[in-house]
Design an enzyme around this catalytic site. Structure first.
Site, PDB file in Angstrom:
ATOM      1  N   GLU A   1     -14.906 -25.196  69.297  1.00 40.52           N
ATOM      2  CA  GLU A   1     -15.613 -26.427  69.713  1.00 40.52           C
ATOM      3  C   GLU A   1     -14.622 -27.525  70.112  1.00 40.52           C
ATOM      4  O   GLU A   1     -14.828 -28.711  69.815  1.00 40.52           O
ATOM      5  CB  GLU A   1     -16.602 -26.875  68.644  1.00 40.52           C
ATOM      6  CG  GLU A   1     -17.733 -25.872  68.576  1.00 40.52           C
ATOM      7  CD  GLU A   1     -18.986 -26.367  67.950  1.00 40.52           C
ATOM      8  OE1 GLU A   1     -19.306 -27.565  68.082  1.00 40.52           O
ATOM      9  OE2 GLU A   1     -19.672 -25.538  67.340  1.00 40.52           O
TER      10      GLU A   1
ATOM     11  N   PRO B   1     -12.664 -16.266  80.087  1.00 44.43           N
ATOM     12  CA  PRO B   1     -11.284 -15.829  79.866  1.00 44.43           C
ATOM     13  C   PRO B   1     -10.262 -16.828  80.417  1.00 44.43           C
ATOM     14  O   PRO B   1      -9.250 -17.095  79.785  1.00 44.43           O
ATOM     15  CB  PRO B   1     -11.209 -14.498  80.622  1.00 44.43           C
ATOM     16  CG  PRO B   1     -12.608 -13.992  80.637  1.00 44.43           C
ATOM     17  CD  PRO B   1     -13.493 -15.206  80.690  1.00 44.43           C
TER      18      PRO B   1
ATOM     19  N   PHE C   1     -15.467 -14.998  73.831  1.00 39.95           N
ATOM     20  CA  PHE C   1     -15.397 -15.661  72.515  1.00 39.95           C
ATOM     21  C   PHE C   1     -16.730 -16.320  72.149  1.00 39.95           C
ATOM     22  O   PHE C   1     -16.749 -17.445  71.636  1.00 39.95           O
ATOM     23  CB  PHE C   1     -14.309 -16.752  72.483  1.00 39.95           C
ATOM     24  CG  PHE C   1     -12.894 -16.273  72.642  1.00 39.95           C
ATOM     25  CD1 PHE C   1     -12.533 -14.980  72.315  1.00 39.95           C
ATOM     26  CD2 PHE C   1     -11.902 -17.134  73.085  1.00 39.95           C
ATOM     27  CE1 PHE C   1     -11.218 -14.552  72.447  1.00 39.95           C
ATOM     28  CE2 PHE C   1     -10.592 -16.728  73.223  1.00 39.95           C
ATOM     29  CZ  PHE C   1     -10.252 -15.426  72.903  1.00 39.95           C
TER      30      PHE C   1
ATOM     31  N   ALA D   1     -22.715 -20.588  75.342  1.00 37.67           N
ATOM     32  CA  ALA D   1     -21.740 -19.815  76.109  1.00 37.67           C
ATOM     33  C   ALA D   1     -21.095 -20.670  77.191  1.00 37.67           C
ATOM     34  O   ALA D   1     -21.615 -20.801  78.306  1.00 37.67           O
ATOM     35  CB  ALA D   1     -22.418 -18.589  76.713  1.00 37.67           C
TER      36      ALA D   1
HETATM   37  C1  LIG Z   1     -13.881 -17.172  66.675  1.00 41.23           C
HETATM   38  C2  LIG Z   1     -14.160 -17.963  67.908  1.00 41.23           C
HETATM   39  C3  LIG Z   1     -15.461 -18.385  68.173  1.00 41.23           C
HETATM   40  C4  LIG Z   1     -15.738 -19.109  69.341  1.00 41.23           C
HETATM   41  N1  LIG Z   1     -17.038 -19.441  69.634  1.00 41.23           N
HETATM   42  C5  LIG Z   1     -17.328 -19.980  70.859  1.00 41.23           C
HETATM   43  C6  LIG Z   1     -18.687 -20.154  71.273  1.00 41.23           C
HETATM   44  O1  LIG Z   1     -19.648 -19.860  70.536  1.00 41.23           O
HETATM   45  N2  LIG Z   1     -18.928 -20.636  72.522  1.00 41.23           N
HETATM   46  C7  LIG Z   1     -17.928 -20.967  73.380  1.00 41.23           C
HETATM   47  O2  LIG Z   1     -18.215 -21.380  74.498  1.00 41.23           O
HETATM   48  N3  LIG Z   1     -16.615 -20.820  73.007  1.00 41.23           N
HETATM   49  C8  LIG Z   1     -16.300 -20.327  71.775  1.00 41.23           C
HETATM   50  N4  LIG Z   1     -14.985 -20.141  71.399  1.00 41.23           N
HETATM   51  C9  LIG Z   1     -13.929 -20.530  72.319  1.00 41.23           C
HETATM   52  C10 LIG Z   1     -13.126 -21.735  71.829  1.00 41.23           C
HETATM   53  O3  LIG Z   1     -13.912 -22.899  71.899  1.00 41.23           O
HETATM   54  C11 LIG Z   1     -11.842 -21.795  72.682  1.00 41.23           C
HETATM   55  O4  LIG Z   1     -11.031 -20.693  72.294  1.00 41.23           O
HETATM   56  C12 LIG Z   1     -11.113 -23.102  72.509  1.00 41.23           C
HETATM   57  O5  LIG Z   1     -11.840 -24.168  73.078  1.00 41.23           O
HETATM   58  C13 LIG Z   1      -9.720 -23.076  73.120  1.00 41.23           C
HETATM   59  O6  LIG Z   1      -9.706 -22.523  74.414  1.00 41.23           O
HETATM   60  P1  LIG Z   1      -8.637 -21.368  74.770  1.00 41.23           P
HETATM   61  O7  LIG Z   1      -8.725 -20.357  73.697  1.00 41.23           O
HETATM   62  O8  LIG Z   1      -8.862 -20.961  76.154  1.00 41.23           O
HETATM   63  O9  LIG Z   1      -7.223 -22.095  74.624  1.00 41.23           O
HETATM   64  P2  LIG Z   1      -6.463 -22.919  75.771  1.00 41.23           P
HETATM   65  O10 LIG Z   1      -7.380 -23.895  76.400  1.00 41.23           O
HETATM   66  O11 LIG Z   1      -5.746 -21.942  76.641  1.00 41.23           O
HETATM   67  O12 LIG Z   1      -5.405 -23.712  74.892  1.00 41.23           O
HETATM   68  C14 LIG Z   1      -4.191 -23.129  74.391  1.00 41.23           C
HETATM   69  C15 LIG Z   1      -3.432 -24.203  73.621  1.00 41.23           C
HETATM   70  O13 LIG Z   1      -3.097 -25.291  74.481  1.00 41.23           O
HETATM   71  C16 LIG Z   1      -3.622 -26.508  73.982  1.00 41.23           C
HETATM   72  N5  LIG Z   1      -4.075 -27.333  75.101  1.00 41.23           N
HETATM   73  C17 LIG Z   1      -4.855 -26.943  76.143  1.00 41.23           C
HETATM   74  N6  LIG Z   1      -5.027 -27.962  76.995  1.00 41.23           N
HETATM   75  C18 LIG Z   1      -4.367 -29.024  76.464  1.00 41.23           C
HETATM   76  C19 LIG Z   1      -4.173 -30.386  76.870  1.00 41.23           C
HETATM   77  N7  LIG Z   1      -4.747 -30.873  77.978  1.00 41.23           N
HETATM   78  N8  LIG Z   1      -3.415 -31.167  76.070  1.00 41.23           N
HETATM   79  C20 LIG Z   1      -2.850 -30.707  74.927  1.00 41.23           C
HETATM   80  N9  LIG Z   1      -2.998 -29.430  74.502  1.00 41.23           N
HETATM   81  C21 LIG Z   1      -3.750 -28.609  75.258  1.00 41.23           C
HETATM   82  C22 LIG Z   1      -4.794 -26.093  73.083  1.00 41.23           C
HETATM   83  O14 LIG Z   1      -5.067 -27.081  72.106  1.00 41.23           O
HETATM   84  C23 LIG Z   1      -4.250 -24.807  72.468  1.00 41.23           C
HETATM   85  O15 LIG Z   1      -3.401 -25.128  71.388  1.00 41.23           O
HETATM   86  C24 LIG Z   1     -14.689 -19.448  70.222  1.00 41.23           C
HETATM   87  C25 LIG Z   1     -13.369 -19.032  69.948  1.00 41.23           C
HETATM   88  C26 LIG Z   1     -13.113 -18.285  68.821  1.00 41.23           C
HETATM   89  C27 LIG Z   1     -11.692 -17.807  68.577  1.00 41.23           C
END
Ligand SMILES: Cc1cc2nc3c(=O)[nH]c(=O)nc-3n(C[C@H](O)[C@H](O)[C@H](O)COP(=O)(O)OP(=O)(O)OC[C@H]3O[C@@H](n4cnc5c(N)ncnc54)[C@H](O)[C@@H]3O)c2cc1C
Length: 394
Positions: A367, A129, A157, A125
């Site tokens: 990941e 958000p 998530f 975890a």
């Molecule tokens: C089905 C599912 C299972 C998951 N399981 C886990 C879990 O078990 N444990 C856990 O901790 N998390 C989990 N996650 C979370 C997941 O790891 C995150 O959703 C992911 O890391 C992206 O973060 P975000 O959704 O906040 O996107 P954001 O960080 O808001 O990114 C939005 C977009 O901007 C891009 N972006 C962001 N920063 C940059 C940058 N510096 N340079 C270029 N592009 C950038 C990203 O690539 C993406 O395209 C899960 C998510 C899902 C949907």
């Protein structure tokens, strides 16, 4: 062991067992798991009965001998038929790695044996958000109060939310200190003040739970902290170096499963008087799909061997990100091509490739998104002190 198949004889035997389980026990359930979107406890039971969780753990903790390569192979074989089932193994590893890489002997003895049998499922975890890619922006806190830490905040998530018995959780013990203020903890699901919130409906890997978890003055024993206060960010990154290949394996399994299905379909579907596999444009697609899978496998297994040989340096960080990036981009490309090979049949739910395409998408996101993997790879390249053969030329 050979260049083509780096597995030992014993590992090949285990792969054979996983293949049999995948085709006989998991494949017949895959469409139903996707349709019902219910966590497949029966699949967990099959894994327990056949000691499949054991490949993740050393014998002293009740496993069959930890092997990263064999873990990747297991996830790949399961994901060929059902990516939700492959993910159960990948997340057991993800959720256990904090204890494996940073746990004391006492913590390992307390948690790993019940994870090794599959009696307990694990979760990791990190995401909140307001903090996904930028994980250090997390807001959850942990405060020492006597012999206990008191956690407040929430995560989003989280895979295995609601089904896991132990959660490796990251929270700020020093909110002003940025990365250096993050610490890691094991939170047991029955800890007072811990609760599970909304489980998200989603595009793919529907049988896996993805949900919120909350800490409301959640009290855990101080002995559940992993490493020292402030070590949490480093622990999270060490875990990801070792867990990202698991998502690569899930992607590779999806890609190979879709390739195998498309090949069989193209052999028998006829248009213009011949099997579509004999039309050069389809043959070319099949050849590209297979080639991408084989290249992805070479990279993935190389990383598995590096981990098994004890590599923990920057080279592992780079190769691990590359394996995750390449295998999962291949998963998306190849599963999309498989839908194309099947034509209209590829788009309907009676055939498995549309599910594989939906399942593949998440592998490019979790990941660390594939944009983040590219940043990690480029950062490591820039740090390397490489000889530049053209220096002085021109
Ligand atoms: C089905 C599912 C299972 C998951 N399981 C886990 C879990 O078990 N444990 C856990 O901790 N998390 C989990 N996650 C979370 C997941 O790891 C995150 O959703 C992911 O890391 C992206 O973060 P975000 O959704 O906040 O996107 P954001 O960080 O808001 O990114 C939005 C977009 O901007 C891009 N972006 C962001 N920063 C940059 C940058 N510096 N340079 C270029 N592009 C950038 C990203 O690539 C993406 O395209 C899960 C998510 C899902 C949907």
């Amino acid at each position: 062991m050979s260049a083509l198949d780096p597995l030992s004889e014993e590992q090949r035997e285990i792969r054979g067992l996983v293949r049999t389980i995948a085709s006989e026990r998991i494949a017949p359930r895959a469409a139903e798991i996707d349709k019902s979107a219910e966590f497949p406890w029966d699949v967990v039971e099959v894994f327990r009965e056949n000691d499949l969780f054991g490949v993740l753990y050393d014998e002293e903790y009740g496993g069959i001998g930890e092997s990263s390569l064999l873990t990747l192979v297991t996830i790949e074989e399961l994901s060929k038929v059902c990516a939700t089932s492959g993910l159960i193994i990948a997340v057991q590893e993800l959720g256990s790695l904090g204890i494996k890489v940073a746990g004391t002997d006492e913590q390992k003895q307390r948690f790993l044996p019940r994870l090794a049998t599959g009696e307990w499922l694990a979760a990791y975890a990190l995401t909140e958000p307001g903090s996904g890619s930028d994980s250090a922006a997390m807001r959850s806190t942990a405060r020492l109060d006597g012999g206990e830490y008191v956690l407040n905040g929430g995560k989003r998530f989280i895979t295995n939310a609601g089904v896991a018995s132990v959660y490796v959780v990251f929270a700020k013990t020093d909110p002003e200190a940025g990365h250096a203020g993050i610490s890691a903890f094991v939170v047991e699901a029955d800890a007072p003040g811990f609760s599970v919130g909304r489980i998200e409906p989603k595009m793919g890997i529907k049988g896996s739970t993805t949900g919120e978890v909350f800490f409301d003055d959640c009290r855990i024993p101080a002995e559940n902290r992993l490493g020292e206060e402030g070590d949490g960010f480093k622990i999270a990154m060490r875990i990801l170096d070792r867990s990202r290949p698991g998502i690569g394996a899930q992607g590779l399994g999806l890609a190979q499963g879709a390739t195998d299905y498309a090949l069989e379909y193209a052999r028998t579907r006829e248009t213009m008087g011949r099997p579509i596999a004999e039309h050069q444009l389809i043959a070319g697609m099949l050849a590209d799909m297979e080639t991408k899978c084989e290249a992805a496998r070479g990279l993935l297994y190389k990383v598995g061997r590096m981990i098994d040989e004890g590599d923990t340096g920057p080279e592992l960080t780079k190769l691990s990100a590359m394996a995750k990036l390449y295998c999962t981009d291949v998963a998306m490309e190849v599963t999309t091509d498989a839908v194309q090979v099947l034509g209209g049949y590829g788009y309907i739910q009676e055939y498995p490739v549309e599910r594989m395409m939906r399942d593949a998408k998440i592998t490019q996101i979790y990941e660390g998104t594939n944009q983040i993997q590219r940043l990690v790879i480029a950062r490591e390249m820039l740090r390397e002190n490489r000889a530049f053969l053209l220096a002085g030329v021109g």
